[in-house]
Structure formats: C-alpha cells, structure tokens
Design an enzyme around this catalytic site. Structure first.
Site, PDB file in Angstrom:
ATOM      1  N   ASP A  67      42.272  73.227  24.563  1.00 39.24           N
ATOM      2  CA  ASP A  67      42.664  74.570  24.989  1.00 39.24           C
ATOM      3  C   ASP A  67      43.717  74.554  26.087  1.00 39.24           C
ATOM      4  OD1 ASP A  67      40.913  73.521  26.875  1.00 39.24           O
ATOM      5  OD2 ASP A  67      39.297  74.899  26.420  1.00 39.24           O
ATOM      6  N   HIS A 138      29.705  77.719  25.854  1.00 36.68           N
ATOM      7  CA  HIS A 138      31.031  77.652  25.233  1.00 36.68           C
ATOM      8  C   HIS A 138      31.487  76.212  25.053  1.00 36.68           C
ATOM      9  CE1 HIS A 138      33.025  78.176  29.425  1.00 36.68           C
ATOM     10  NE2 HIS A 138      33.556  77.065  28.960  1.00 36.68           N
TER      11      HIS A 138
HETATM   12  C1  GLP Z   1      35.987  74.974  30.714  1.00 34.95           C
HETATM   13  C2  GLP Z   1      36.671  74.241  29.544  1.00 34.95           C
HETATM   14  C3  GLP Z   1      35.677  73.558  28.659  1.00 34.95           C
HETATM   15  C4  GLP Z   1      34.665  72.823  29.524  1.00 34.95           C
HETATM   16  C5  GLP Z   1      33.821  73.824  30.271  1.00 34.95           C
HETATM   17  C6  GLP Z   1      32.864  73.190  31.258  1.00 34.95           C
HETATM   18  O1  GLP Z   1      36.066  76.343  30.681  1.00 34.95           O
HETATM   19  N1  GLP Z   1      37.559  75.053  28.767  1.00 34.95           N
HETATM   20  O2  GLP Z   1      36.346  72.677  27.773  1.00 34.95           O
HETATM   21  O3  GLP Z   1      33.819  72.038  28.741  1.00 34.95           O
HETATM   22  O4  GLP Z   1      34.612  74.778  30.925  1.00 34.95           O
HETATM   23  O5  GLP Z   1      33.514  72.827  32.430  1.00 34.95           O
HETATM   24  P1  GLP Z   1      32.964  71.802  33.481  1.00 34.95           P
HETATM   25  O6  GLP Z   1      33.024  70.465  32.849  1.00 34.95           O
HETATM   26  O7  GLP Z   1      33.909  71.918  34.645  1.00 34.95           O
HETATM   27  O8  GLP Z   1      31.590  72.221  33.806  1.00 34.95           O
END
Ligand code: GLP
Length: 243
Positions: A67, A138
């Site tokens: 993304d 998500h």
């Molecule tokens: C973001 C990204 C995701 C990621 C998620 C968790 O929004 N777009 O790909 O897996 O959030 O983030 P984190 O690893 O900082 O908890």
C-alpha cells in the site's frame, strides 16, 4: 495455518528474516510482497544485517508493496516508499526498478490501481507475502467491510487506523485520509504468506483471527482459508488464546 510462537519481537523478527532469506536463496528471482508499519522493521533490520555478513544477493528479486498513502510522493518522509528505502532497499543490492509501490500521487488513481494489478499479474503473482495486522483486523489497508474479492483499490482510512499511524506523523491532521491498497483477493492469491504479530496491542486481533468468524468485518480472517500461511507471533500477541 502454521503458528510459530516466539518469546519476543526480536525472536519474531529473526524467524521471519530466516524464512525470507531461505526463500530468496531457493528462488533468486522471487517476487516478495512487502509490508510497512512498526511490525516488520525488525525483520528488515535482520535482512540487512545478514546481507552485510553473508553472500546473500537481491539482484534478481522483485518486490511489490501492499500500500501507499494517497497524496504523499515517494520522497515524502512518511511515504511508504521512503519507509522501504530507509529500512531495506538502500541497504541491499536490489535494483530500484525492481521495487514497486503504488503511486499515491498518480493523476488518475483508478488507472493507478489497474496498473498495479496488471503489474502483479505480469510478475506471475506474489511468491511470498509479508503481512502485519491492524488492531481492527486490517491487512494492507483493507479496512473492515472490504470485500474479500477486492483488487487494488482506494480506501478511506478509519479514524482508528489514522490514530494508530499518527505516531509516525507530526500531527494526527497530517495523516492522509486515503490510501491505495492491494486488495484482499490479491493478497490471498500469494503463494505463501508470513503474518507477523507482536505485543499486547495485537492480542485481541490475533484471538479473532484464530477463533472468530471468517467475515469481511475482520479482513485478516480470510487467511484461515489459505493453505500456506505461517503466523509468527510472540507470547503477548497470543495471550488471548490458549497457545
Ligand atoms: C498499517 C499498514 C499495515 C500494517 C498495520 C499494522 O496501517 N498499512 O500494513 O500491518 O498498519 O501496523 P503496525 O505493524 O505498526 O502495528
């Protein structure tokens, strides 16, 4: 789903890096699907460390990221392109033209989504997809309610996601409201998936992933139907399960 239980973020990162390094060795022209966020930073660090002291090469590897924020150009400090450059690409020998992310500043964003899908198709799909998980389930930026059969698309970020990601931005207001994300179907078609989770903040999400209903209300739940997923999670992330 295979589950590797580890004790710490450090160990999770080491396990994930080991698997990626093995796959690149087995298939030097592999297509890696890459993720951003806090979770994979340790994994990238391990890959860079290994690159410095082993004969590993990424010359024939291609990467596609999940993304990118809409409105941020690749040289914006909070863009995911910049994140990838800083945490991985500039430290290894991967040619720049083999690293792909959606262009969040494309004039025609719908066309950009189609271009990204075509690109993935032309590469023969993703061989190994690295994934984190949002607290609301998500994957990529596919927020709850995204259809399971979605391809690359534009998504309105939920307030909770913007809040969670605001730790990387100067203010909450500067977190973009939209992103381009690979769709759930595109992610699901990856031949192999490596899902990482660390910390208490992810415990509820991991519980729902493993024990909840498979539903579009919790995007990551679809991964239970995939035949080649490995979850690497630390004890804190698994603390709401019996594992
Ligand atoms: C973001 C990204 C995701 C990621 C998620 C968790 O929004 N777009 O790909 O897996 O959030 O983030 P984190 O690893 O900082 O908890």
């Amino acid at each position: 789903m295979d589950i590797i239980k580890v004790t710490s973020y450090e160990e999770m990162s080491a396990e994930a890096a080991k698997i990626i390094i093995d796959r690149v060795k087995e298939t030097p022209s592999i297509t890696l699907g890459l993720a951003t966020g806090g979770t994979p930073i340790g994994t990238y660090k391990k890959l860079v460390e290994d690159y410095g002291k082993s004969a590993a090469t990424y010359q024939h590897v291609s990467t596609v990221n999940l993304d990118e924020y809409i409105g941020l150009s690749g040289d914006h400090p909070q863009s995911y392109r910049m994140y990838m450059e800083n945490h991985l690409f500039k430290h290894i020998d991967i040619p720049a033209h083999q690293t792909y992310l959606p262009d969040g500043t494309a004039e025609n964003l719908m066309k950009e989504c189609q271009r990204y899908d075509q690109l993935i198709e032309n590469m023969g799909g993703v061989d190994l997809q690295l994934l984190g998980i949002g607290q609301n389930g998500h994957i990529g930026f596919n927020e709850p309610g995204t259809p399971f059969n979605s391809r690359t698309h534009i998504i309105d970020l939920m307030e909770s996601t913007r809040k969670a990601n605001s730790r990387y931005f100067p203010t909450l207001e500067s977190v973009p409201e939209q992103a381009i994300t690979m769709g759930i179907q595109s992610i699901f078609e990856s031949k192999e998936i490596l899902l990482l989770a660390s910390g208490q903040k992810k415990a509820e999400a991991i519980y729902k992933l493993l024990e909840g209903k498979i539903s579009e209300d919790f995007p990551a739940s679809i991964l239970r139907n995939h035949l080649n997923v490995t979850l690497i999670a630390d004890a804190a992330a698994l603390s709401h399960t019996d594992l």
